[in-house]
Design an enzyme around this catalytic site. Structure first.
Site, PDB file in Angstrom:
ATOM      1  N   ALA A 148       0.857  -1.109   0.096  1.00  0.00           N
ATOM      2  CA  ALA A 148      -0.099   0.075   0.093  1.00  0.00           C
ATOM      3  C   ALA A 148       0.934   1.299   0.086  1.00  0.00           C
ATOM      4  O   ALA A 148       2.001   1.161   0.375  1.00  0.00           O
ATOM      5  CB  ALA A 148      -0.971  -0.005   1.253  1.00  0.00           C
ATOM      6  N   GLY A 170       0.595  -5.126   1.044  1.00  0.00           N
ATOM      7  CA  GLY A 170      -0.473  -5.215   0.116  1.00  0.00           C
ATOM      8  C   GLY A 170      -0.230  -5.881  -1.209  1.00  0.00           C
ATOM      9  O   GLY A 170      -1.110  -6.572  -2.068  1.00  0.00           O
ATOM     10  N   GLU A 195      -0.204  -9.229  -0.499  1.00  0.00           N
ATOM     11  CA  GLU A 195      -1.592  -9.816  -0.421  1.00  0.00           C
ATOM     12  C   GLU A 195      -2.350  -9.928  -1.564  1.00  0.00           C
ATOM     13  O   GLU A 195      -3.425 -10.826  -1.971  1.00  0.00           O
ATOM     14  CB  GLU A 195      -2.338  -8.655   0.841  1.00  0.00           C
ATOM     15  CG  GLU A 195      -1.755  -8.949   2.010  1.00  0.00           C
ATOM     16  CD  GLU A 195      -2.249  -7.726   2.913  1.00  0.00           C
ATOM     17  OE1 GLU A 195      -2.015  -6.617   2.552  1.00  0.00           O
ATOM     18  OE2 GLU A 195      -2.741  -8.016   4.088  1.00  0.00           O
ATOM     19  N   GLU A 233       4.288  -5.150   7.244  1.00  0.00           N
ATOM     20  CA  GLU A 233       3.660  -4.145   7.959  1.00  0.00           C
ATOM     21  C   GLU A 233       3.918  -3.895   9.491  1.00  0.00           C
ATOM     22  O   GLU A 233       3.890  -2.818  10.109  1.00  0.00           O
ATOM     23  CB  GLU A 233       2.126  -4.420   7.921  1.00  0.00           C
ATOM     24  CG  GLU A 233       1.491  -4.427   6.590  1.00  0.00           C
ATOM     25  CD  GLU A 233       1.639  -5.847   5.874  1.00  0.00           C
ATOM     26  OE1 GLU A 233       2.564  -6.425   6.186  1.00  0.00           O
ATOM     27  OE2 GLU A 233       0.905  -5.860   4.798  1.00  0.00           O
TER      28      GLU A 233
HETATM   29  N1  DAK Z   1       4.717   3.255  -0.536  1.00  0.00           N
HETATM   30  C1  DAK Z   1       5.065   4.580  -1.256  1.00  0.00           C
HETATM   31  N2  DAK Z   1       6.149   4.775  -1.939  1.00  0.00           N
HETATM   32  C2  DAK Z   1       6.946   3.291  -2.135  1.00  0.00           C
HETATM   33  C3  DAK Z   1       6.708   2.365  -1.436  1.00  0.00           C
HETATM   34  C4  DAK Z   1       5.290   2.183  -0.647  1.00  0.00           C
HETATM   35  N3  DAK Z   1       4.795   1.125  -0.374  1.00  0.00           N
HETATM   36  N4  DAK Z   1       7.714   1.488  -1.714  1.00  0.00           N
HETATM   37  C5  DAK Z   1       8.432   2.175  -2.494  1.00  0.00           C
HETATM   38  N5  DAK Z   1       8.062   3.312  -2.804  1.00  0.00           N
HETATM   39  C6  DAK Z   1       8.794   4.460  -3.405  1.00  0.00           C
HETATM   40  C7  DAK Z   1       9.988   4.916  -2.558  1.00  0.00           C
HETATM   41  O1  DAK Z   1       9.421   5.922  -1.655  1.00  0.00           O
HETATM   42  C8  DAK Z   1      10.976   5.467  -3.750  1.00  0.00           C
HETATM   43  O2  DAK Z   1      10.224   6.806  -3.948  1.00  0.00           O
HETATM   44  P1  DAK Z   1      11.227   8.257  -4.298  1.00  0.00           P
HETATM   45  O3  DAK Z   1      12.087   8.281  -3.107  1.00  0.00           O
HETATM   46  O4  DAK Z   1      11.973   7.849  -5.502  1.00  0.00           O
HETATM   47  O5  DAK Z   1      10.249   9.256  -4.831  1.00  0.00           O
HETATM   48  C9  DAK Z   1      10.471   4.686  -4.695  1.00  0.00           C
HETATM   49  O6  DAK Z   1       9.310   3.960  -4.545  1.00  0.00           O
HETATM   50  C10 DAK Z   1      11.626   3.522  -5.010  1.00  0.00           C
HETATM   51  O7  DAK Z   1      11.846   3.112  -3.762  1.00  0.00           O
HETATM   52  P2  DAK Z   1      13.178   2.841  -2.857  1.00  0.00           P
HETATM   53  O8  DAK Z   1      14.132   4.164  -3.173  1.00  0.00           O
HETATM   54  O9  DAK Z   1      13.068   2.696  -1.598  1.00  0.00           O
HETATM   55  O10 DAK Z   1      13.904   1.496  -3.712  1.00  0.00           O
HETATM   56  P3  DAK Z   1      14.874   0.381  -3.045  1.00  0.00           P
HETATM   57  O11 DAK Z   1      15.418  -0.379  -4.147  1.00  0.00           O
HETATM   58  O12 DAK Z   1      16.100   1.148  -2.170  1.00  0.00           O
HETATM   59  O13 DAK Z   1      13.916  -0.433  -1.940  1.00  0.00           O
HETATM   60  C11 DAK Z   1      11.951  -1.508  -1.042  1.00  0.00           C
HETATM   61  C12 DAK Z   1      12.979  -1.169  -2.525  1.00  0.00           C
HETATM   62  C13 DAK Z   1      10.777  -2.374  -1.901  1.00  0.00           C
HETATM   63  C14 DAK Z   1      12.881  -2.571  -0.379  1.00  0.00           C
HETATM   64  C15 DAK Z   1      11.763  -0.346  -0.247  1.00  0.00           C
HETATM   65  O14 DAK Z   1      11.130   0.701  -1.226  1.00  0.00           O
HETATM   66  C16 DAK Z   1      10.608  -0.509   0.637  1.00  0.00           C
HETATM   67  O15 DAK Z   1      10.977  -1.038   1.678  1.00  0.00           O
HETATM   68  N6  DAK Z   1       9.379  -0.158   0.384  1.00  0.00           N
HETATM   69  C17 DAK Z   1       8.291  -0.343   1.474  1.00  0.00           C
HETATM   70  C18 DAK Z   1       7.727  -1.611   1.402  1.00  0.00           C
HETATM   71  C19 DAK Z   1       6.691  -1.902   2.431  1.00  0.00           C
HETATM   72  O16 DAK Z   1       6.932  -1.654   3.601  1.00  0.00           O
HETATM   73  N7  DAK Z   1       5.650  -2.239   1.921  1.00  0.00           N
HETATM   74  C20 DAK Z   1       4.439  -2.532   2.789  1.00  0.00           C
HETATM   75  C21 DAK Z   1       3.656  -1.303   2.756  1.00  0.00           C
HETATM   76  S1  DAK Z   1       2.359  -1.305   4.262  1.00  0.00           S
HETATM   77  C22 DAK Z   1      -4.854  -1.286   5.647  1.00  0.00           C
HETATM   78  C23 DAK Z   1      -5.014  -2.423   4.610  1.00  0.00           C
HETATM   79  C24 DAK Z   1      -3.492  -2.763   4.179  1.00  0.00           C
HETATM   80  C25 DAK Z   1      -2.557  -2.076   4.298  1.00  0.00           C
HETATM   81  C26 DAK Z   1      -2.541  -0.781   5.064  1.00  0.00           C
HETATM   82  C27 DAK Z   1      -3.749  -0.300   5.636  1.00  0.00           C
HETATM   83  N8  DAK Z   1      -5.943  -0.938   6.323  1.00  0.00           N
HETATM   84  C28 DAK Z   1      -6.989  -2.320   6.928  1.00  0.00           C
HETATM   85  C29 DAK Z   1      -6.373   0.322   6.810  1.00  0.00           C
HETATM   86  C30 DAK Z   1      -1.331  -2.368   3.523  1.00  0.00           C
HETATM   87  C31 DAK Z   1      -0.295  -1.952   4.134  1.00  0.00           C
HETATM   88  C32 DAK Z   1       1.259  -2.312   3.342  1.00  0.00           C
HETATM   89  O17 DAK Z   1       1.172  -2.625   2.206  1.00  0.00           O
END
Ligand code: DAK
Length: 262
Positions: free
Chosen positions: A68, A113, A116, A136
């Site tokens: 997400a 997400g 998922e 998460e």
């Molecule tokens: N969201 C927004 N932007 C993201 C992103 C994300 N999940 N993942 C990556 N990006 C963006 C980065 O901010 C970066 O943007 P700029 O800085 O260039 O503007 C660009 O994509 C490239 O990413 P990185 O520079 O970080 O690239 P790396 O190769 O260094 O790292 C990475 C890749 C995938 C390891 C890293 O980007 C990372 O850890 N990303 C986050 C992964 C993550 O934590 N995903 C889970 C998200 S939480 C809900 C229900 C469901 C959910 C939420 C609420 N409710 C019931 C309310 C779901 C939650 C989730 O999915």
């Protein structure tokens, strides 16, 4: 119809649909607009009787869907978060409810997400560089788009809980070993492998394919005896189709069947 953050394409005379999440600059993270696009494309695929298989993938070389959109979520009020969660849940359910097989082609990161969404598909084919995880807990939340439920159904209670509470990421080879993905291929072969699998399915009797999906999917929520009752009724339904007659006649006449989905 044009979409902001996805691409919906068709192959094999409309029998195969390919849906690509297209926000590579944010690693295809799911924001509300992307979830709206997905909901609308899925409704379109569901309404199209010609489509036999849906493939879902991510744009770019790095990510399937990195989760997400954290930047968008960070600014949400509780009510906005609720609406966002409902949108996400609806998309996951819409994927699962499609009457045709849906295959995720995971080309890179499938986190949160993204993992998922991949698990809402009927199965996953992964590129060698794919990475799966439910990170998460690092953000102070548990998985919220069905991850705790679908991951445990796929890999078992112990492995699912370990992955969810540690946030540990799993590479493609481990994902294959624990049963999260069906197959791992070199990245440059992922699309062709997906299309080849889809072509194989598209050549089968469409009603038999649909009822097979229903039997497996709905049967998993039943005990064995009731699952077999469900199978019998779906079997009988398919037995009444012209395609069943064609399939058996073609076998006896030693020729390839021509299925029409009737
Ligand atoms: N969201 C927004 N932007 C993201 C992103 C994300 N999940 N993942 C990556 N990006 C963006 C980065 O901010 C970066 O943007 P700029 O800085 O260039 O503007 C660009 O994509 C490239 O990413 P990185 O520079 O970080 O690239 P790396 O190769 O260094 O790292 C990475 C890749 C995938 C390891 C890293 O980007 C990372 O850890 N990303 C986050 C992964 C993550 O934590 N995903 C889970 C998200 S939480 C809900 C229900 C469901 C959910 C939420 C609420 N409710 C019931 C309310 C779901 C939650 C989730 O999915």
């Amino acid at each position: 119809m044009t979409y902001q953050n996805i691409i919906l394409e068709h192959a094999e005379a409309g029998k195969i649909s390919v849906l690509t999440v297209n926000r590579p600059q944010a690693l295809n993270a799911l924001n509300a607009a992307t979830l709206d696009d997905l909901a609308s494309a899925l409704a379109r695929v569901a309404a199209d009787a010609e489509v036999r298989v849906l493939l879902i993938t991510g744009a770019g070389e790095k990510a399937f869907i990195a989760g997400a959109d954290i930047t968008a979520m960070r600014a949400m009020s509780a009510l906005e978060a609720q609406a966002f969660s409902e949108k996400g849940q609806r998309v996951m359910q819409a994927i699962e409810a499609l009457p045709i097989p849906v295959i995720a082609l995971v080309n890179g990161y499938a986190l949160g997400g993204g993992c998922e969404l991949a698990m809402s598909c009927d199965w996953i084919i992964a590129a060698e560089r794919a990475v799966f995880g439910q990170p998460e807990v690092n953000l102070g939340i548990p998985p919220g788009f069905g991850g705790t439920q679908r991951l445990s159904r796929l890999v078992g209670r112990a492995r699912a809980l370990e992955l969810v509470v540690t946030g540990r990421q799993v590479k493609a080879d481990e994902a294959l070993r624990i049963g999260l993905v069906n197959e791992v291929v070199p990245p440059e072969q992922l699309t062709e492998k997906g299309l080849a699998t889809a072509r194989l399915i598209a050549a089968k009797a469409p009603v038999a394919v649909r009822v097979s999906k229903q039997a497996v999917q709905r049967g998993l929520d039943l005990d064995l005896a009731n699952g077999c009752v469900l199978e019998t009724s779906l079997f009988a339904f398919a037995f009444g189709t012209a395609d069943r007659q064609e399939g058996m006649t073609a076998f006896v006449e030693k020729r390839a069947p021509k299925f029409e989905g009737k």
